[in-house]
Design an enzyme around this catalytic site. Structure first.
Site, PDB file in Angstrom:
ATOM      1  N   LYS A 137     -13.471   9.966   0.793  1.00 41.76           N
ATOM      2  CA  LYS A 137     -12.018  10.252   0.596  1.00 41.76           C
ATOM      3  C   LYS A 137     -11.081   8.786  -0.936  1.00 41.76           C
ATOM      4  O   LYS A 137     -11.035  10.412  -1.308  1.00 41.76           O
ATOM      5  CB  LYS A 137     -10.822   9.733   2.452  1.00 41.76           C
ATOM      6  CG  LYS A 137      -9.826   9.477   2.215  1.00 41.76           C
ATOM      7  CD  LYS A 137      -9.248   9.096   3.720  1.00 41.76           C
ATOM      8  CE  LYS A 137      -9.200   7.228   3.453  1.00 41.76           C
ATOM      9  NZ  LYS A 137      -8.407   6.856   2.557  1.00 41.76           N
ATOM     10  N   ASN A 138     -12.081   8.191  -0.414  1.00 42.02           N
ATOM     11  CA  ASN A 138     -11.096   7.064  -1.120  1.00 42.02           C
ATOM     12  C   ASN A 138     -11.459   7.835  -3.176  1.00 42.02           C
ATOM     13  O   ASN A 138     -10.634   7.201  -3.742  1.00 42.02           O
ATOM     14  CB  ASN A 138     -11.121   6.014  -1.602  1.00 42.02           C
ATOM     15  CG  ASN A 138     -10.711   5.272  -0.483  1.00 42.02           C
ATOM     16  OD1 ASN A 138      -9.146   6.195  -0.345  1.00 42.02           O
ATOM     17  ND2 ASN A 138     -10.243   3.995  -0.100  1.00 42.02           N
ATOM     18  N   CYS A 178       3.084  -1.379   4.482  1.00 44.04           N
ATOM     19  CA  CYS A 178       2.114  -0.167   5.834  1.00 44.04           C
ATOM     20  C   CYS A 178       1.757  -1.561   6.427  1.00 44.04           C
ATOM     21  O   CYS A 178       1.703  -2.295   6.481  1.00 44.04           O
ATOM     22  CB  CYS A 178       1.227   0.978   4.619  1.00 44.04           C
ATOM     23  SG  CYS A 178      -0.272  -0.442   4.215  1.00 44.04           S
ATOM     24  N   ARG A 192       1.517  -4.181  -0.294  1.00 41.61           N
ATOM     25  CA  ARG A 192       1.447  -2.925  -1.293  1.00 41.61           C
ATOM     26  C   ARG A 192       2.116  -2.560  -1.994  1.00 41.61           C
ATOM     27  O   ARG A 192       2.827  -1.382  -1.990  1.00 41.61           O
ATOM     28  CB  ARG A 192       0.394  -1.726   0.047  1.00 41.61           C
ATOM     29  CG  ARG A 192      -0.512  -1.820   1.147  1.00 41.61           C
ATOM     30  CD  ARG A 192      -1.451  -1.058   1.549  1.00 41.61           C
ATOM     31  NE  ARG A 192      -2.415  -0.812   0.552  1.00 41.61           N
ATOM     32  CZ  ARG A 192      -3.138   0.318   1.185  1.00 41.61           C
ATOM     33  NH1 ARG A 192      -2.927   0.120   2.330  1.00 41.61           N
ATOM     34  NH2 ARG A 192      -4.082   0.071   0.367  1.00 41.61           N
ATOM     35  N   ILE A 250       3.428  -1.495  -5.647  1.00 40.63           N
ATOM     36  CA  ILE A 250       3.416  -0.685  -7.277  1.00 40.63           C
ATOM     37  C   ILE A 250       3.677  -1.165  -8.267  1.00 40.63           C
ATOM     38  O   ILE A 250       4.021   0.096  -9.411  1.00 40.63           O
ATOM     39  CB  ILE A 250       3.293   0.789  -6.778  1.00 40.63           C
ATOM     40  CG1 ILE A 250       5.131   1.103  -6.501  1.00 40.63           C
ATOM     41  CG2 ILE A 250       2.560   1.892  -5.512  1.00 40.63           C
ATOM     42  CD1 ILE A 250       5.546   2.119  -6.776  1.00 40.63           C
ATOM     43  N   ASP A 251       4.933  -2.554  -8.562  1.00 40.01           N
ATOM     44  CA  ASP A 251       4.401  -2.335 -10.102  1.00 40.01           C
ATOM     45  C   ASP A 251       3.281  -2.705 -10.740  1.00 40.01           C
ATOM     46  O   ASP A 251       3.970  -2.462 -11.918  1.00 40.01           O
ATOM     47  CB  ASP A 251       5.151  -4.223  -8.860  1.00 40.01           C
ATOM     48  CG  ASP A 251       4.133  -5.452  -9.190  1.00 40.01           C
ATOM     49  OD1 ASP A 251       3.783  -5.078  -8.203  1.00 40.01           O
ATOM     50  OD2 ASP A 251       4.061  -6.356  -9.350  1.00 40.01           O
ATOM     51  N   LEU A 252       2.558  -3.066 -10.590  1.00 39.30           N
ATOM     52  CA  LEU A 252       0.918  -3.373 -11.854  1.00 39.30           C
ATOM     53  C   LEU A 252       1.562  -1.602 -12.090  1.00 39.30           C
ATOM     54  O   LEU A 252       1.275  -1.834 -13.240  1.00 39.30           O
ATOM     55  CB  LEU A 252      -0.285  -3.663 -11.264  1.00 39.30           C
ATOM     56  CG  LEU A 252       0.534  -5.299 -11.001  1.00 39.30           C
ATOM     57  CD1 LEU A 252      -1.265  -5.170 -10.032  1.00 39.30           C
ATOM     58  CD2 LEU A 252       0.766  -6.006 -11.478  1.00 39.30           C
ATOM     59  N   ASP A 295     -12.313  -2.645   2.920  1.00 36.39           N
ATOM     60  CA  ASP A 295     -12.145  -1.623   4.256  1.00 36.39           C
ATOM     61  C   ASP A 295     -13.483  -2.030   5.431  1.00 36.39           C
ATOM     62  O   ASP A 295     -13.436  -0.876   6.382  1.00 36.39           O
ATOM     63  CB  ASP A 295     -12.298  -0.362   3.056  1.00 36.39           C
ATOM     64  CG  ASP A 295     -11.307   0.056   2.530  1.00 36.39           C
ATOM     65  OD1 ASP A 295     -10.080  -0.089   2.505  1.00 36.39           O
ATOM     66  OD2 ASP A 295     -10.845   0.693   1.214  1.00 36.39           O
ATOM     67  N   LEU A 352      -7.697 -10.009  -0.024  1.00 28.61           N
ATOM     68  CA  LEU A 352      -6.766  -8.638  -0.469  1.00 28.61           C
ATOM     69  C   LEU A 352      -5.750  -8.179   0.436  1.00 28.61           C
ATOM     70  O   LEU A 352      -4.635  -7.836  -0.542  1.00 28.61           O
ATOM     71  CB  LEU A 352      -7.538  -7.491  -0.975  1.00 28.61           C
ATOM     72  CG  LEU A 352      -8.665  -7.889  -2.162  1.00 28.61           C
ATOM     73  CD1 LEU A 352      -9.566  -6.180  -1.859  1.00 28.61           C
ATOM     74  CD2 LEU A 352      -8.306  -8.000  -2.893  1.00 28.61           C
ATOM     75  N   ARG A 388      -6.799  10.135   9.718  1.00 26.80           N
ATOM     76  CA  ARG A 388      -7.063  10.005   8.143  1.00 26.80           C
ATOM     77  C   ARG A 388      -7.797  10.318   7.283  1.00 26.80           C
ATOM     78  O   ARG A 388      -8.574  10.571   6.409  1.00 26.80           O
ATOM     79  CB  ARG A 388      -5.649   8.750   7.834  1.00 26.80           C
ATOM     80  CG  ARG A 388      -4.257   8.653   8.831  1.00 26.80           C
ATOM     81  CD  ARG A 388      -3.293   8.372   7.856  1.00 26.80           C
ATOM     82  NE  ARG A 388      -4.481   7.465   6.777  1.00 26.80           N
ATOM     83  CZ  ARG A 388      -3.830   6.866   6.143  1.00 26.80           C
ATOM     84  NH1 ARG A 388      -4.187   5.655   6.880  1.00 26.80           N
ATOM     85  NH2 ARG A 388      -4.733   5.603   5.397  1.00 26.80           N
TER      86      ARG A 388
HETATM   87  C1  UD1 Z   1      -7.767   0.998  -2.619  1.00 24.90           C
HETATM   88  C2  UD1 Z   1      -8.038   1.763  -1.580  1.00 24.90           C
HETATM   89  C3  UD1 Z   1      -7.820   1.131  -0.151  1.00 24.90           C
HETATM   90  C4  UD1 Z   1      -8.531  -0.112  -0.728  1.00 24.90           C
HETATM   91  C5  UD1 Z   1      -8.288  -0.832  -1.441  1.00 24.90           C
HETATM   92  C6  UD1 Z   1      -9.055  -2.225  -1.811  1.00 24.90           C
HETATM   93  C7  UD1 Z   1      -8.000   3.970  -1.963  1.00 24.90           C
HETATM   94  C8  UD1 Z   1      -6.518   5.606  -1.039  1.00 24.90           C
HETATM   95  N1  UD1 Z   1      -7.464   3.287  -1.345  1.00 24.90           N
HETATM   96  O1  UD1 Z   1      -6.537   0.826  -2.333  1.00 24.90           O
HETATM   97  O2  UD1 Z   1      -8.953   1.566   1.299  1.00 24.90           O
HETATM   98  O3  UD1 Z   1      -8.757  -0.474   0.063  1.00 24.90           O
HETATM   99  O4  UD1 Z   1      -7.936   0.027  -2.612  1.00 24.90           O
HETATM  100  O5  UD1 Z   1     -10.113  -2.272  -2.007  1.00 24.90           O
HETATM  101  O6  UD1 Z   1      -8.327   4.284  -2.501  1.00 24.90           O
HETATM  102  N2  UD1 Z   1      -1.289  -5.229  -5.721  1.00 24.90           N
HETATM  103  C9  UD1 Z   1      -0.504  -4.479  -6.249  1.00 24.90           C
HETATM  104  N3  UD1 Z   1       0.951  -4.495  -6.847  1.00 24.90           N
HETATM  105  C10 UD1 Z   1       0.244  -3.037  -7.109  1.00 24.90           C
HETATM  106  C11 UD1 Z   1      -1.074  -2.646  -6.907  1.00 24.90           C
HETATM  107  C12 UD1 Z   1      -1.602  -3.302  -6.151  1.00 24.90           C
HETATM  108  O7  UD1 Z   1       0.384  -6.110  -6.186  1.00 24.90           O
HETATM  109  O8  UD1 Z   1       0.674  -2.448  -8.127  1.00 24.90           O
HETATM  110  C13 UD1 Z   1      -2.411  -5.524  -4.532  1.00 24.90           C
HETATM  111  C14 UD1 Z   1      -2.238  -5.137  -3.566  1.00 24.90           C
HETATM  112  O9  UD1 Z   1      -1.162  -5.774  -2.732  1.00 24.90           O
HETATM  113  C15 UD1 Z   1      -3.473  -6.053  -2.914  1.00 24.90           C
HETATM  114  C16 UD1 Z   1      -4.001  -5.456  -3.522  1.00 24.90           C
HETATM  115  O10 UD1 Z   1      -3.766  -5.187  -5.117  1.00 24.90           O
HETATM  116  O11 UD1 Z   1      -3.139  -6.598  -2.453  1.00 24.90           O
HETATM  117  C17 UD1 Z   1      -5.990  -4.793  -4.326  1.00 24.90           C
HETATM  118  O12 UD1 Z   1      -5.599  -3.194  -4.020  1.00 24.90           O
HETATM  119  P1  UD1 Z   1      -5.200  -1.229  -4.572  1.00 24.90           P
HETATM  120  O13 UD1 Z   1      -6.692  -1.961  -5.370  1.00 24.90           O
HETATM  121  O14 UD1 Z   1      -4.077  -0.686  -5.553  1.00 24.90           O
HETATM  122  O15 UD1 Z   1      -5.574  -0.627  -3.301  1.00 24.90           O
HETATM  123  P2  UD1 Z   1      -4.927   0.900  -3.433  1.00 24.90           P
HETATM  124  O16 UD1 Z   1      -5.459   1.366  -4.519  1.00 24.90           O
HETATM  125  O17 UD1 Z   1      -3.647   0.874  -2.478  1.00 24.90           O
END
Ligand code: UD1
Length: 422
Positions: free
Chosen positions: A22-23, A116, A121, A123-125, A307, A329, A399
């Site tokens: 899925k991912n 969630c 979670r 998306i600032d980065l 996961d 994480l 899902r």
């Molecule tokens: C993806 C996977 C999810 C998995 C996760 C970590 C998909 C669809 N989902 O989620 O199943 O658990 O990787 O392996 O592939 N963060 C920030 N700012 C940002 C983005 C992330 O602070 O802009 C933080 C998150 O809150 C978290 C960490 O970075 O603590 C890692 O998150 P991220 O690797 O981005 O996870 P996803 O891509 O959402």
């Protein structure tokens, strides 16, 4: 609403075929936006998240012909660049359309995904990186509005934290940007690797695939022409079935897997006493009657995946001794703890660490799924529990797990999907 009724204590046997990841499929579906020609994707898992993202593409104007595992997608006809709340709120990963929409059309609006069950979670980065590539970004009315009327420009991105989705969004944006983008502290999960390979196969020069340092030479706005992509096997689904073998003390074989991608889970299962026969694309697990406790810390690939944390907690619950499980994480990824305790587990939480004292027996009860992987941990515990467990709110499972009850039934589990009567 559906729930699963599971009568525990049955031995499993036989083999199970692992579905596509899925991912991996989600970013690859989003990447098809970078093309104005038809793209064929195969080995898609038959799960709700995939259908949700394909629906988003059709809402944007793309043409999608989807059967269970194959999709033909033609995004030549996209006429809207707005990803609406109704879809994004159902699935956070819809944020993956941000990079490709902006790169191809110079503007887009994507609903903010919000929090969630497993944490904030943010998306600032993603946003900061797109801004360094020249995007103007504004958050208004619950939407991210992004503009780059003259196209995106290559930039040097250094991620403060390793982010899977952030890396994927920026790789897709960089593929159509002008000039070279470098990403330092990039994610190197197998799903990120497959996305990079798909884009590289379409002629984009990408260096450092599979490392934390990526360099991408963009096409300067020219859409890509993708070859057919076969989605890699789902390493989390595979890990979950290995845990199903271990928790029921059964020998089962997983077909269509990539053992390289699940090394971290295999290592931990070995430390708990399990043994394996491994070939290029199949794994047989031979468990032990008395599982040893396990200590693990979740971390980025190739470390132990967050996961798989909940599923290993289900195993630790019946191991002989005390296990320590640390979640690094996500701040709130322990929602399964109280539900596992309802089945008789002995788990104590302190901050981001769970201390799990193994118990002799679990007993069936009514439990509630809270997120995707937490749900599978409850199913695993139910397979080992005495009596009947009803796992409710299984829309979380739907899902991300392709036909979980069908695959477990075929292995000999007593598991039935039922409808709530009210
Ligand atoms: C993806 C996977 C999810 C998995 C996760 C970590 C998909 C669809 N989902 O989620 O199943 O658990 O990787 O392996 O592939 N963060 C920030 N700012 C940002 C983005 C992330 O602070 O802009 C933080 C998150 O809150 C978290 C960490 O970075 O603590 C890692 O998150 P991220 O690797 O981005 O996870 P996803 O891509 O959402």
């Amino acid at each position: 609403m559906d729930y699963l009724e599971i009568v525990g204590g049955k031995k499993l046997s036989g083999s199970v075929t692992i579905s596509g990841a899925k991912n991996a499929a989600l970013p690859i579906i989003a990447a098809t936006i970078l093309s104005d020609k038809e793209v064929t994707l195969s080995n898609l898992p038959n799960v709700v998240d995939i259908r949700t993202l394909l629906k988003l593409l059709t809402m944007l104007g793309g043409e999608v012909d989807h059967t269970e595992t194959v999709a033909h997608i033609d995004n030549g006809s996209i006429h809207s660049t707005k990803a609406v709340y109704e879809i994004v709120s159902q699935m956070r990963a819809s944020i993956l359309v941000l990079g490709p929409l902006l790169a191809r059309f110079g503007e887009c609006e994507v609903s903010l995904p919000g929090g969630c069950a497993i944490g904030q979670r943010p998306i600032d980065l993603h946003l900061k990186a797109l801004e360094s590539m020249g995007a103007h970004i504004e958050i208004k009315g619950g939407y991210v509005r992004a503009e780059a009327p003259n196209g995106l420009t290559g930039a040097k991105i250094i991620f403060d934290k390793i982010t899977v989705g952030g890396t994927e969004n920026i790789v897709m944006a960089a593929a159509l940007a002008k000039g070279t983008t470098t990403i330092t502290n990039a994610a190197k999960e197998p799903e990120v690797v497959q996305l990079c390979e798909m884009i590289a196969d379409a002629g984009v020069k990408i260096e450092g695939i599979g490392t934390n340092e990526l360099s991408i030479e963009g096409t300067g706005g020219k859409p890509l022409n993708f070859k057919r992509v076969e989605i890699i096997p789902d390493r989390i689904e595979a890990g979950t079935y290995l845990c199903a073998g271990a928790i029921t003390n059964s020998s089962i074989t997983l077909n269509k897997v990539d053992p390289e991608h699940i090394k971290a889970s295999i290592d931990k299962l070995e430390s708990m006493g399990c043994s394996f026969d491994i070939s290029d694309d199949s794994i047989t697990i031979h468990p032990v009657a008395d599982l040893k406790p396990v200590n693990l810390i979740t971390i980025e690939y190739p470390g132990f995946p967050t996961d798989m944390q909940a599923q290993f907690m289900a195993l630790a619950v019946i191991a002989q001794g005390e296990s320590l499980i640390e979640e690094r994480l996500f701040e709130n990824r322990f929602m399964h703890v109280s539900e596992l305790n309802r089945l008789g587990a002995d788990i104590w939480l302190k901050g981001s660490t769970a201390a799990v004292k193994g118990v002799e027996n679990l007993y069936g009860a009514d439990v509630m799924a809270t997120d995707l992987r937490a749900s599978s941990a409850l199913v695993l515990a139910a397979l080992a529990a005495e009596g009947t467990t009803n796992v409710r709110r299984i829309y979380h499972l739907d899902r991300g797990y392709d036909d979980l009850e069908g695959k477990l039934s075929a292995l000999g589990a007593d598991i039935v999907r039922k409808k709530e009567s009210h």
